[in-house]
Each structure stands twice: as C-alpha cells, then as structure tokens.
Design a protein around this motif. Structure first.
Motif, PDB file in Angstrom:
ATOM      1  N   ASP A   1       9.734   4.162  -3.226  1.00 35.61           N
ATOM      2  CA  ASP A   1      10.530   5.375  -3.581  1.00 35.61           C
ATOM      3  C   ASP A   1      11.147   4.602  -4.925  1.00 35.61           C
ATOM      4  O   ASP A   1      11.769   3.916  -5.490  1.00 35.61           O
ATOM      5  CB  ASP A   1      10.833   6.551  -3.203  1.00 35.61           C
ATOM      6  CG  ASP A   1      11.563   7.220  -3.573  1.00 35.61           C
ATOM      7  OD1 ASP A   1      11.473   7.401  -4.770  1.00 35.61           O
ATOM      8  OD2 ASP A   1      12.105   8.297  -3.410  1.00 35.61           O
ATOM      9  N   PRO A   2      10.844   5.065  -6.485  1.00 36.16           N
ATOM     10  CA  PRO A   2      11.097   4.635  -7.680  1.00 36.16           C
ATOM     11  C   PRO A   2      12.638   4.323  -7.573  1.00 36.16           C
ATOM     12  O   PRO A   2      12.947   3.843  -8.343  1.00 36.16           O
ATOM     13  CB  PRO A   2      10.389   5.937  -8.854  1.00 36.16           C
ATOM     14  CG  PRO A   2       9.259   6.615  -7.695  1.00 36.16           C
ATOM     15  CD  PRO A   2       8.940   6.424  -6.964  1.00 36.16           C
ATOM     16  N   GLU A   3      13.152   5.467  -6.398  1.00 45.14           N
ATOM     17  CA  GLU A   3      14.934   5.530  -6.517  1.00 45.14           C
ATOM     18  C   GLU A   3      15.524   4.077  -5.978  1.00 45.14           C
ATOM     19  O   GLU A   3      16.155   3.796  -6.515  1.00 45.14           O
ATOM     20  CB  GLU A   3      15.014   6.543  -6.038  1.00 45.14           C
ATOM     21  CG  GLU A   3      16.512   6.513  -6.104  1.00 45.14           C
ATOM     22  CD  GLU A   3      17.439   7.790  -5.437  1.00 45.14           C
ATOM     23  OE1 GLU A   3      18.411   8.097  -5.012  1.00 45.14           O
ATOM     24  OE2 GLU A   3      16.627   8.531  -4.922  1.00 45.14           O
TER      25      GLU A   3
ATOM     26  N   ASP B   1       7.680  11.903 -15.860  1.00 42.77           N
ATOM     27  CA  ASP B   1       8.696  12.128 -14.997  1.00 42.77           C
ATOM     28  C   ASP B   1       8.619  10.948 -13.968  1.00 42.77           C
ATOM     29  O   ASP B   1       7.150   9.797 -13.791  1.00 42.77           O
ATOM     30  CB  ASP B   1       8.826  13.642 -14.666  1.00 42.77           C
ATOM     31  CG  ASP B   1       7.410  13.713 -14.021  1.00 42.77           C
ATOM     32  OD1 ASP B   1       7.121  13.265 -13.771  1.00 42.77           O
ATOM     33  OD2 ASP B   1       7.379  15.062 -14.129  1.00 42.77           O
ATOM     34  N   TRP B   2       8.987  10.570 -13.210  1.00 45.19           N
ATOM     35  CA  TRP B   2       9.267   9.819 -11.903  1.00 45.19           C
ATOM     36  C   TRP B   2       7.995  10.509 -10.963  1.00 45.19           C
ATOM     37  O   TRP B   2       7.409   9.410 -10.032  1.00 45.19           O
ATOM     38  CB  TRP B   2      10.533   9.751 -11.139  1.00 45.19           C
ATOM     39  CG  TRP B   2      11.349   9.166 -12.078  1.00 45.19           C
ATOM     40  CD1 TRP B   2      12.696   9.278 -12.500  1.00 45.19           C
ATOM     41  CD2 TRP B   2      11.417   7.573 -11.743  1.00 45.19           C
ATOM     42  NE1 TRP B   2      13.455   8.001 -13.439  1.00 45.19           N
ATOM     43  CE2 TRP B   2      12.373   6.729 -12.716  1.00 45.19           C
ATOM     44  CE3 TRP B   2      10.757   6.345 -11.403  1.00 45.19           C
ATOM     45  CZ2 TRP B   2      12.730   6.055 -13.007  1.00 45.19           C
ATOM     46  CZ3 TRP B   2      10.787   5.367 -12.114  1.00 45.19           C
ATOM     47  CH2 TRP B   2      12.106   4.357 -12.309  1.00 45.19           C
ATOM     48  N   GLU B   3       7.592  11.902 -10.614  1.00 45.34           N
ATOM     49  CA  GLU B   3       6.692  12.286  -9.469  1.00 45.34           C
ATOM     50  C   GLU B   3       5.529  11.744 -10.015  1.00 45.34           C
ATOM     51  O   GLU B   3       4.461  11.303  -9.492  1.00 45.34           O
ATOM     52  CB  GLU B   3       6.902  13.319  -9.479  1.00 45.34           C
ATOM     53  CG  GLU B   3       8.560  13.999  -7.958  1.00 45.34           C
ATOM     54  CD  GLU B   3       8.202  13.576  -7.510  1.00 45.34           C
ATOM     55  OE1 GLU B   3       7.450  13.074  -6.470  1.00 45.34           O
ATOM     56  OE2 GLU B   3       9.634  12.423  -6.949  1.00 45.34           O
TER      57      GLU B   3
ATOM     58  N   ARG C   1       5.442   7.485 -10.324  1.00 49.74           N
ATOM     59  CA  ARG C   1       5.057   7.403  -9.098  1.00 49.74           C
ATOM     60  C   ARG C   1       3.491   7.776  -8.499  1.00 49.74           C
ATOM     61  O   ARG C   1       2.875   6.605  -7.355  1.00 49.74           O
ATOM     62  CB  ARG C   1       5.783   7.956  -7.903  1.00 49.74           C
ATOM     63  CG  ARG C   1       5.567   7.239  -6.852  1.00 49.74           C
ATOM     64  CD  ARG C   1       6.720   7.643  -5.336  1.00 49.74           C
ATOM     65  NE  ARG C   1       6.849   8.972  -5.150  1.00 49.74           N
ATOM     66  CZ  ARG C   1       7.117   9.787  -4.225  1.00 49.74           C
ATOM     67  NH1 ARG C   1       8.369   9.345  -3.477  1.00 49.74           N
ATOM     68  NH2 ARG C   1       7.190  10.712  -3.983  1.00 49.74           N
TER      69      ARG C   1
END
Length: 574
Positions: A63-65, A551-553, A556
C-alpha cells in the motif's frame, strides 16, 4: 539485562565466539524486521489485481501509504545480510582478536572500530598484495574526505592493480567489509555504497606506511610531496601553494629533472596546471595522469596554462587513466590522442569549452570508459567511437551530427559494441541533424543495462532546435516505426531528463520494458503516466514535473511492484 559500563569490564573472547554470537543476533534482527514487514503487508487490501490476474499477499505489492516504512525495513534487512556475508568470510580481525596479550589500556578511549594501531597493522599486513596496493593508493586523501567509488576504481585501473570495473568493485567491497574505509553520503533510493571516507586512524597509519615503503613521500604536514627522491617513490601529487594572493601557482612549472619515470601524477588541488612539456613527453612509463577534478563538488576551478600540455601528455604511451575532468579552456582533444593505445579510462566531463573530439579516438582499442557529459559546445561524436569494442561506459553521447555532410557516430553504430552496458545520450543544444528513427536503434545495444536520455532545451525550444526535438519526438512516437521506443532487453535503469512528451505512453510501454526496475524522470512536460498497468518498476523517482497529475490509486495500479518512490517538486502528484 546486563549493561557494559566500560572497556575494562568487557572480557576478551575468542574470534569464534564473537562471530557466532554476532551471527545469531543478526538472524534475530532479520527475523524481527521480516515480521514487521508481514504485519504491514496484512494491512493491504487482499486479492489485488495485477496483469489481469488476482493475487494474494504478493511481497512486492505494498500500500503506498506504507511505502516509506517498507523501504526502510528492506534497507535494514539488506544491511543485515551484507554484514552476515562479511562475517561468513571471516575477514574482519580474524587474526587480531586472537592476540590475548593485548593490554586493556589500549582499548580504552578508542572511538574507532580498530582497538589499536598495532591491531590495525596486523589487519593491513594480512591483506593480499592486490588489496594492500588498493589501500595504499588512499594514503594521499585526507581523513574523512568524501571520495567517490568510481573515481577510486579508475585510479586503481590506472595503477594496473585491477583490470576491470568489476574487479575494482570487488576490492572496494572488500575494503569496506573490513572497515578500512567507511560508507559516506548514502543515497536514499539505493542500498549500494557510492561514496566512502577514510577513518582518521587508518589515514594516519597509511601516511606512515606509504612513506616508509616509498609508495608516496610526505612532508612534515602529511601532504604528498611534489619534489622528492625518485629512487624511493614513483608517485607525485600537485598541491596548491599557499603563498599569497590568488593565482600564485600560475607560473609554478612542474617537471623537475629529478622526477624521472613516474608512474602516477595526481592533481590534488592545484588550480593552475603548468607542466614542463619536454619532461612530461618523456614519461614513457606513466600510467595514471589525473590533472582534472577528483572531488564530487565543482567548487575547485582548474586551468591548464598551456594547451601544449595535452600534446605532451599524449606522448605518454603507457597511460591507462587520463582525467581532464572539469578543466577550463580546453577547446579540442589533439589527434595525437591516438598514441595512447593502452588507455582504459578517459574522463573529459565538464570540459565546458571543449568543441571537438579527434577522430583518432577510434584507435583506442582498450578504452572501457569515456565520459564527455556536460561538454556543451560539442557538435557531434567522431565516427571512430563505433569501433571501440571494449567500451563499457559512454556518457554524453550526442545524437545526430552538426551538418548533413558530416559522418558522425550514430546510435546504430553503438549496436556493434558488444560490452556497452551504460550509456547516456543527449539531443544537444544546437540544431543537430537527426535521423527520424534514431532512438529506436537503441534496441540493438543488447548488453545495455542503464540508459539516460536528455533532451536539450525542450520546454522553450524555438526554430531549428524545435525541429530537432520534433524529429526525435516523432521517432519515439512511432512516426516511422509504428510503435513506442524499443528498449534493449537487458535494460534495468532508464533516466529521462527534460522529456518533451506529455504522456509516458508516447515514449515507452511496459510490454517493451519487462526488465526495467528503475525509472527516473527529471523535468520536462510530462502530464500523465498513462492508463496502462503492468510495469515491473521497483524504484520510481520523479522530480521537477510541475504539470504531472496522478493520484495514489492510479499510481498503485500502474506500478504494482513499486518499492521506493521519490517525489520532489511535483505539486500535482498527490
């Protein structure tokens, strides 16, 4: 839990006991960090989709987080395993810790890894001849000075200690594992050591040892001497004299009659290089000539007082390593450069006034490394470069030629170089003549592992330069090839600078970059990575991309195997 309150309270132990205890502790650390990684992977949403297939608990999908946490944990495990390898080889103080007669007083107050000078002497004298020679080359560098690994390896090649970059890397790693040199300036995105420094206790010992052995001769301040007894040493350094005002060393002529048959002449910090041309041309056995910049920073300005110095240097037919890096006012490389049939490394980086390379470079059949990057006045590459079959690294290659009548080296010519593994190319800053499908010739460089492409003045190009960029961009978009840029199959690293394309898909496709693990994009007009998934990239570095939006989504989904992400001045990358 017991605590250690001082050196005197710590009993001496056998080497076997210390190695065994250290190995057990490292295994525990590796296991614990591995469990931390598994815990954070469990926070990732299961049943991820990758290449259209459902996968579960994939090690590379994070997960990028939690990318930062996972990256740091991975670096810890990598460091632990490197230390385990060093212990397995039993190279660190294998004999030193067996000295039970060492007094406790020798160990107190030592902030260094080595317990005493006598212990250090045992370690150094236990080295084989090759590694000891590599270490003695470091004697002229001050303690804690930042030294680049690549520069050291080139120095060792010039001295004839190692025959290739690979062998030099092995020696560097060996010295590092023994603690004789220490890592410095670690790169966040890379676990490899690219810079090192010499611990003070090692530096002091090397100065004394090198002076005693006649490897270098030092003055009372510990600086290598320019004027010395040539019967004892065959290596010399150029030092800036602190006499008075600026430019005091302009007229200091180097080349005393007593210094005959030198092997190495190294410019440590002389700003103005003024050589006795007659003396220099007679140094038939000199193998290393470092006149340019060796430090990582560019603050140290260097000039060659007379252009005849270069002509004289090309008479030193035993040269293996020639560095003119960062020297001002060099406008051309003379045709006599072809005399250096033994040359392995030629570093011309940042010779900002250099306008022309001699065609006789094609005669340097043993050349492995050529750097002409940041030579902004060059128009084209001489055709002879395409015949350098031993060439492994080529930096600063210019795509195209100055005129339609010229016959420069093309990318297609580089395809005939069987050992070329690292290449950086540029479209240049002038209106070069470029074939429409020029960049697609890169696919023929089958040994290539690392590629850097720099577009010249792409963002604000006008006139003929704009035509150049349009021609190259058309090539990449498939105007003549009908597909994206075709990369060599073995390519692992791609660095794109000032790209004029707005969509990454106009440049390359993951289907044409299956082995690509590191992707760097610095500056330019890139707006989107595209909607395609399936990249195998593990390290992504994006910098100075003001219009890039993602964006992150989306990130990813596109880069499912990403382990490290660096963002710098990309305001729309959330």
């Amino acid at each position: 839990m017991s605590t250690w309150s001082g050196a005197a309270s710590m009993p001496l132990r056998s080497a076997a006991g210390v190695f065994s205890a250290a190995d057990n502790r490292l295994k525990e650390i590796d296991t614990l960090v591995g469990e931390i990684q598994m815990d954070f992977r469990s926070l990732h949403t299961p049943n991820c989709v990758f290449n259209g297939e459902e996968i579960e608990d994939d090690d590379d999908v994070v997960d990028p987080e939690y990318l930062e946490i996972m990256t740091l944990a991975g670096q810890i495990r990598s460091g632990v395993r490197e230390l385990q390898t060093a212990l397995d080889r039993k190279r660190i103080y294998d004999s030193s810790y067996g000295d039970e007669d060492r007094s406790m007083e020798e160990t107190q107050g030592q902030a260094c890894w080595f317990p005493s000078a006598s212990q250090l002497e045992l370690v150094i004298h236990s080295l084989d001849a090759q590694l000891r020679h590599c270490l003695l080359c470091l004697a002229m560098f001050p303690a804690d000075e930042l030294i680049k690994k690549k520069m050291l390896i080139h120095y060792w090649i010039g001295e004839g200690i190692v025959q290739s970059v690979t062998a030099g890397k092995d020696c560097f790693t060996d010295l590092l594992s023994r603690g004789l040199i220490q890592p410095a300036c670690q790169r966040q995105h890379c676990s490899k050591v690219h810079y090192c420094k010499i611990p003070p206790i090692v530096s002091n010992f090397l100065v004394k040892t090198a002076h005693r052995m006649g490897f270098y001769q030092f003055d009372g301040e510990g600086k290598p001497m320019e004027d010395f007894d040539s019967e004892r040493s065959r290596r010399a350094c150029l030092w800036k004299r602190q006499i008075g005002g600026r430019g005091d060393d302009v007229n200091e002529l180097y080349g005393p009659s007593s210094c005959k048959d030198l092997l190495t002449l190294y410019n440590f910090n002389r700003q103005y290089v003024n050589m006795d041309k007659t003396w220099l041309s007679k140094q038939a056995e000199m193998s290393t000539l470092q006149l340019g910049q060796w430090k990582p920073s560019w603050r140290h300005h260097i000039e060659i007082v007379s252009p005849e110095t270069l002509e004289a240097a090309t008479m030193c037919e035993s040269l293996k390593y020639l560095s003119l890096r960062g020297i001002s006012l060099i406008e051309y490389i003379p045709d006599s450069i072809g005399n250096l049939q033994n040359l392995v490394v030629m570093d011309l980086r940042a010779c900002h006034y250099l306008e022309k390379l001699s065609d006789s470079i094609g005669s340097l059949r043993k050349l492995q490394f050529l750097d002409v990057s940041e030579c902004y006045l060059l128009d084209e590459m001489p055709g002879g470069i395409g015949s350098l079959e031993e060439l492994q690294v080529l930096k600063g290659f210019l795509v195209g030629g100055a005129t339609s009548k010229s016959n420069p080296c093309r990318l297609a010519d580089l395809a005939s170089l069987p050992k070329l593994r690292k290449l950086s190319i540029s479209t240049g800053r002038r209106a070069l003549v470029v074939q429409e499908d020029e960049l697609n010739k890169l696919q023929g460089c089958t040994a290539l592992e690392s590629l850097t492409i720099t577009w010249g003045a792409a963002a604000a190009a006008q006139g003929p330069t704009r035509q150049l960029i349009s021609g190259v961009e058309g090539s990449i978009k498939g105007t003549s090839m009908g597909s994206e840029l075709l990369l060599p199959l073995r390519l692992e690293k791609l660095d794109l600078r000032r790209t004029p394309m707005e969509n990454l898909m106009h440049l390359l496709h993951p289907g044409n970059a299956e082995n690509l693990k590191r992707l760097y994009i610095r500056g330019g007009k890139l707006k989107s990575f595209g909607d395609v998934e399936g990249w195998n990239v593990e390290t992504l570095r994006v910098r100075f991309l003001e219009v890039l939006e993602c964006d992150w989504e989306r990130l990813r989904a596109s880069f499912g195997k990403l382990r490290f992400l660096e963002m710098r001045e990309c305001p729309n990358l959330t």
